[in-house]
Design a protein around this motif. Structure first.
Motif: not given
Ligand code: FES
Ligand code: FES
Lengths: 144, 144
Positions: B40-56
């Motif tokens: 669940a915590f990892t999910s939040k972080i992946l969301q941040q990386l999407v927001a930062a446009k590093i991943i989609t």
DNA sequence: AGTTAATTGGACAAAATTGTCCGATTTGAT
DNA sequence: ATCAAATCGGACAATTTTGTCCAATTAACT
């Protein structure tokens, strides 16, 4: 980064060491004002430094904290940090993996480990005395 | 040290990048298992990386996270850290003083600032691509 | 259309760190 | 003896970081 606790510890010791004279003691309040830190929290940290035998304390009226000249000369910055937060400071993996080593390196080990090692050496080779007599040039700053 | 959040971010990206192929996506669960992190915590972080446009990300069945080849090549480690914890990483004083500079240095500035600078340069000059193709020698470790 | 698999976002919980308060004790001075 | 000034120790509170849970949404497949 360093924990607040370690930061306060180093700053406290720098203040006490830089102003130490025979027969002079510093109260918690003296230290907290000098380094701009929360007094009650600073008190806990000074207690830890006493437990680590870096400074000594005298209770009662006229009491306070002192540091001996020999401790000023012999106390390394790394020892202060370890006194506060334990041994895990010097050797931790940048990515938090449980054992950092050349044998089982994480992807950033090659980049990080040498720099961490240099910082450790620096903190090991620098004493309170070195810091307070910093080639005299600039008067240093403990408050901000 | 680095925050857990940043550590998970870097590890997640290394895993996704190292295993990326066209048409392949990774779910939160995939990533969390690969890097041994709380899902669940990892999910939040992946969301941040999407927001930062590093991943989609792609929602829905068959969805998941991907990274483009160009991002693998262009994403610097320092950018990942800053995407997660903001700009204060590169420039903070070792003792926590509000502005670290040559003009108003704390006692450890002379020792610390150059090493911090070297680490910053290292993290700036290393990309995901550099890390996953680490001269091929040792297979790297993301779990421990 | 319905089911399933997935991210998203929000609220919430747990743990660690930072910080406070107060009573007990000790010491020096009156 | 009493009082004042100080550390010490323990319990407590606030804040930040880490981590969980769940409802809403989206997309593919049948
Ligand atoms: S294994 Fe990660 S820094 Fe050494
Ligand atoms: S002022 Fe402290 S590290 Fe620069």
């Amino acid at each position: 980064m360093l924990s607040k606790a370690s930061q306060y510890a180093i700053k406290s010791l720098l203040f006490i060491s830089a102003n130490q004279q025979v027969g002079v003691r510093f109260s918690v309040k003296d230290v907290a004002i000098a380094i701009d830190s929360p007094p009650a929290f600073t008190s806990k940290i000074l207690q830890q430094l006493v437990a680590a035998k870096i400074i000594t304390s005298v209770k009662g009226s006229g009491g306070g904290f002192e540091i001996s000249t020999s401790k000023i000369v012999s106390t390394k910055v790394i020892s202060i940090i370890k006194a506060i937060e334990g041994d895990h400071f010097s050797s931790g993996c940048f990515l938090g993996l449980p054992d950092c080593s050349e044998k089982n390196p994480c992807p950033v080990h090659k980049l990080y480990a040498p720099l961490r090692e240099k910082l450790n050496q620096g903190l090991y080779n620098v004493t309170l005395d070195d810091l307070i007599n910093n080639k005299g040039k600039q008067p240093f700053n403990l408050k901000g």
